[in-house]
Scaffold this motif. Structure first.
Motif, PDB file in Angstrom:
ATOM      1  N   GLU A 133      13.699 -47.980  49.565  1.00  0.00           N
ATOM      2  CA  GLU A 133      13.129 -48.810  48.505  1.00  0.00           C
ATOM      3  C   GLU A 133      13.059 -48.030  47.195  1.00  0.00           C
ATOM      4  N   VAL A 134      12.646 -46.772  47.289  1.00  0.00           N
ATOM      5  CA  VAL A 134      12.585 -45.933  46.086  1.00  0.00           C
ATOM      6  C   VAL A 134      13.988 -45.689  45.542  1.00  0.00           C
ATOM      7  N   ARG A 135      14.952 -45.436  46.433  1.00  0.00           N
ATOM      8  CA  ARG A 135      16.330 -45.205  45.991  1.00  0.00           C
ATOM      9  C   ARG A 135      16.897 -46.448  45.307  1.00  0.00           C
ATOM     10  N   ALA A 136      16.603 -47.618  45.848  1.00  0.00           N
ATOM     11  CA  ALA A 136      17.063 -48.865  45.228  1.00  0.00           C
ATOM     12  C   ALA A 136      16.457 -49.026  43.835  1.00  0.00           C
ATOM     13  N   ALA A 142      18.512 -46.954  36.601  1.00  0.00           N
ATOM     14  CA  ALA A 142      19.681 -46.309  36.000  1.00  0.00           C
ATOM     15  C   ALA A 142      20.708 -47.316  35.506  1.00  0.00           C
ATOM     16  N   ASP A 143      20.546 -48.581  35.875  1.00  0.00           N
ATOM     17  CA  ASP A 143      21.513 -49.603  35.479  1.00  0.00           C
ATOM     18  C   ASP A 143      21.358 -49.925  33.994  1.00  0.00           C
ATOM     19  N   PRO A 144      22.455 -49.909  33.229  1.00  0.00           N
ATOM     20  CA  PRO A 144      22.349 -50.159  31.783  1.00  0.00           C
ATOM     21  C   PRO A 144      21.903 -51.574  31.445  1.00  0.00           C
ATOM     22  N   GLN A 145      22.122 -52.522  32.343  1.00  0.00           N
ATOM     23  CA  GLN A 145      21.742 -53.906  32.069  1.00  0.00           C
ATOM     24  C   GLN A 145      20.265 -54.167  32.355  1.00  0.00           C
ATOM     25  N   TYR A 146      19.738 -53.547  33.407  1.00  0.00           N
ATOM     26  CA  TYR A 146      18.382 -53.877  33.850  1.00  0.00           C
ATOM     27  C   TYR A 146      17.353 -52.767  33.633  1.00  0.00           C
ATOM     28  N   GLY A 147      17.788 -51.526  33.549  1.00  0.00           N
ATOM     29  CA  GLY A 147      16.849 -50.411  33.499  1.00  0.00           C
ATOM     30  C   GLY A 147      15.860 -50.488  32.351  1.00  0.00           C
ATOM     31  N   THR A 148      16.357 -50.768  31.154  1.00  0.00           N
ATOM     32  CA  THR A 148      15.479 -50.842  29.979  1.00  0.00           C
ATOM     33  C   THR A 148      14.461 -51.961  30.121  1.00  0.00           C
ATOM     34  N   GLY A 149      14.894 -53.099  30.645  1.00  0.00           N
ATOM     35  CA  GLY A 149      13.984 -54.230  30.815  1.00  0.00           C
ATOM     36  C   GLY A 149      12.856 -53.929  31.788  1.00  0.00           C
ATOM     37  N   VAL A 150      13.160 -53.200  32.858  1.00  0.00           N
ATOM     38  CA  VAL A 150      12.119 -52.833  33.824  1.00  0.00           C
ATOM     39  C   VAL A 150      11.095 -51.915  33.167  1.00  0.00           C
ATOM     40  N   GLY A 159       0.981 -50.235  32.107  1.00  0.00           N
ATOM     41  CA  GLY A 159       1.190 -49.020  32.886  1.00  0.00           C
ATOM     42  C   GLY A 159       1.590 -47.815  32.070  1.00  0.00           C
ATOM     43  N   GLY A 160       1.709 -47.992  30.751  1.00  0.00           N
ATOM     44  CA  GLY A 160       2.152 -46.874  29.922  1.00  0.00           C
ATOM     45  C   GLY A 160       3.635 -46.619  30.121  1.00  0.00           C
ATOM     46  N   GLN A 161       4.034 -45.377  29.963  1.00  0.00           N
ATOM     47  CA  GLN A 161       5.440 -45.025  30.126  1.00  0.00           C
ATOM     48  C   GLN A 161       5.760 -44.835  31.604  1.00  0.00           C
ATOM     49  N   LEU A 162       6.823 -45.481  32.054  1.00  0.00           N
ATOM     50  CA  LEU A 162       7.245 -45.365  33.452  1.00  0.00           C
ATOM     51  C   LEU A 162       7.875 -43.994  33.665  1.00  0.00           C
ATOM     52  N   ARG A 163       7.281 -43.204  34.551  1.00  0.00           N
ATOM     53  CA  ARG A 163       7.767 -41.844  34.782  1.00  0.00           C
ATOM     54  C   ARG A 163       8.851 -41.783  35.846  1.00  0.00           C
ATOM     55  N   SER A 164       8.695 -42.566  36.915  1.00  0.00           N
ATOM     56  CA  SER A 164       9.682 -42.544  37.990  1.00  0.00           C
ATOM     57  C   SER A 164       9.589 -43.840  38.784  1.00  0.00           C
ATOM     58  N   ALA A 165      10.561 -44.045  39.655  1.00  0.00           N
ATOM     59  CA  ALA A 165      10.571 -45.246  40.488  1.00  0.00           C
ATOM     60  C   ALA A 165       9.366 -45.300  41.416  1.00  0.00           C
ATOM     61  N   SER A 214      25.105 -48.725  49.750  1.00  0.00           N
ATOM     62  CA  SER A 214      26.337 -48.081  50.210  1.00  0.00           C
ATOM     63  C   SER A 214      27.245 -47.736  49.036  1.00  0.00           C
ATOM     64  N   ALA A 215      27.399 -48.678  48.112  1.00  0.00           N
ATOM     65  CA  ALA A 215      28.277 -48.470  46.955  1.00  0.00           C
ATOM     66  C   ALA A 215      27.532 -47.940  45.742  1.00  0.00           C
ATOM     67  N   LYS A 216      26.185 -47.885  45.832  1.00  0.00           N
ATOM     68  CA  LYS A 216      25.347 -47.436  44.712  1.00  0.00           C
ATOM     69  C   LYS A 216      25.593 -48.298  43.473  1.00  0.00           C
ATOM     70  N   LYS A 217      25.562 -49.620  43.688  1.00  0.00           N
ATOM     71  CA  LYS A 217      25.809 -50.567  42.605  1.00  0.00           C
ATOM     72  C   LYS A 217      24.735 -51.653  42.595  1.00  0.00           C
ATOM     73  N   ILE A 218      24.622 -52.301  41.434  1.00  0.00           N
ATOM     74  CA  ILE A 218      23.718 -53.435  41.267  1.00  0.00           C
ATOM     75  C   ILE A 218      24.554 -54.701  41.147  1.00  0.00           C
ATOM     76  N   HIS A 219      24.214 -55.714  41.931  1.00  0.00           N
ATOM     77  CA  HIS A 219      24.897 -57.004  41.864  1.00  0.00           C
ATOM     78  C   HIS A 219      23.919 -58.063  41.364  1.00  0.00           C
ATOM     79  N   THR A 220      24.444 -59.026  40.637  1.00  0.00           N
ATOM     80  CA  THR A 220      23.638 -60.141  40.147  1.00  0.00           C
ATOM     81  C   THR A 220      24.095 -61.420  40.836  1.00  0.00           C
ATOM     82  N   LEU A 221      23.163 -62.091  41.493  1.00  0.00           N
ATOM     83  CA  LEU A 221      23.492 -63.341  42.172  1.00  0.00           C
ATOM     84  C   LEU A 221      23.701 -64.448  41.147  1.00  0.00           C
ATOM     85  N   GLU A 222      24.659 -65.296  41.423  1.00  0.00           N
ATOM     86  CA  GLU A 222      24.946 -66.431  40.540  1.00  0.00           C
ATOM     87  C   GLU A 222      24.481 -67.713  41.210  1.00  0.00           C
ATOM     88  N   TRP A 223      23.717 -68.514  40.448  1.00  0.00           N
ATOM     89  CA  TRP A 223      23.337 -69.845  40.938  1.00  0.00           C
ATOM     90  C   TRP A 223      23.028 -70.769  39.783  1.00  0.00           C
TER      91      TRP A 223
END
Length: 223
Positions: A133-136, A142-150, A159-165, A214-223
């Motif tokens: 869960e922490v690795r995910a 680290a994802d350029p699309q979602y990391g900043t938003g999180v 919560g102030g500045q996010l230090r780590s996952a 496994s692939a160390k990637k982020i996927h976005t579901l489409e609906w």
């Protein structure tokens, strides 16, 4: 009569001295002797923390190089409830090989300190471990699309500045493609849907995000 009283008084004083000496033994040996010795666990008892750690070390001994490289991960250790374990203390250690997408289960005999059985399967996905869960979450940050938003959502929630996952409240579930139009590679890869709790108890909307460990990637579901 007087002599009898003196003898009795001396005897009483001697008893007090003996009792006092017992209480003043170095290291509290007197009180320790009165305590019952810890009971050794029997086959039907839950695994102790020390047994879990020891079983994990024994089961992962031949995989440490791959574990150091991030290819293999020790998911968790459970008590072996099979028939062969009825008379012995045994544990089952679950490891996952992300390079080959195989689940490895090694049975450890705690009395002998050895692996007595190993099974390797594909297509079996046990629940994600806390470390996964922490690795995910790390991959999400680290994802350029979602990391900043999180990070921004975490700050807005107080919560102030996010230090780590590890600062996030995390809950992961295994994702397998079904009726949803999800990534087909998750049929064999280890993929996780991650639920992220922010400070104050609010939940981040990650319903369309799938993390492929496994692939160390982020996927976005489409609906």
């Amino acid at each position: 009569m007087g002599r009898q009283r003196i003898v009795m008084a001396l005897a009483g004083a001697g008893a007090v001295v003996v009792v006092g000496a017992a209480l003043l033994l170095p290291g509290g040996q007197g009180s320790q002797a009165a305590e019952a010795a810890p009971r050794e666990p029997v086959p039907g008892d839950p695994l102790t923390g020390a047994e879990i750690a020891r079983a994990g070390d024994i089961a992962s001994a031949t995989s440490r190089a791959h574990m150091a490289a991030g290819r293999v991960n020790l998911l968790y250790v459970e008590r072996d409830d099979g028939k062969d374990a009825e008379e012995r203390r045994r544990a089952e250690a679950y490891l996952y090989d992300y390079a080959t997408d195989r689940l490895i289960v090694r049975t450890v005999d705690l009395g002998r300190g050895t692996v007595v059985k190993e099974s390797v399967t594909r297509g079996v996905q046990p629940p994600p471990s806390k470390a996964e869960e922490v690795r995910a979450a790390e991959l999400l940050l680290a994802d350029p699309q979602y990391g900043t938003g999180v990070r921004e959502a975490y700050t807005r929630a107080g919560g102030g500045q996010l230090r780590s996952a590890s600062d996030l409240g995390l809950r992961g579930l295994i994702f397998t493609p079904g009726q949803e139009n999800g990534p087909r590679r998750c049929a064999t890869h280890r993929c996780v849907r991650l639920f992220v709790r922010l400070p104050g108890g609010t939940w981040l909307d990650t319903s369309r995000i799938v993390v492929d460990l496994s692939a160390k990637k982020i996927h976005t579901l489409e609906w």
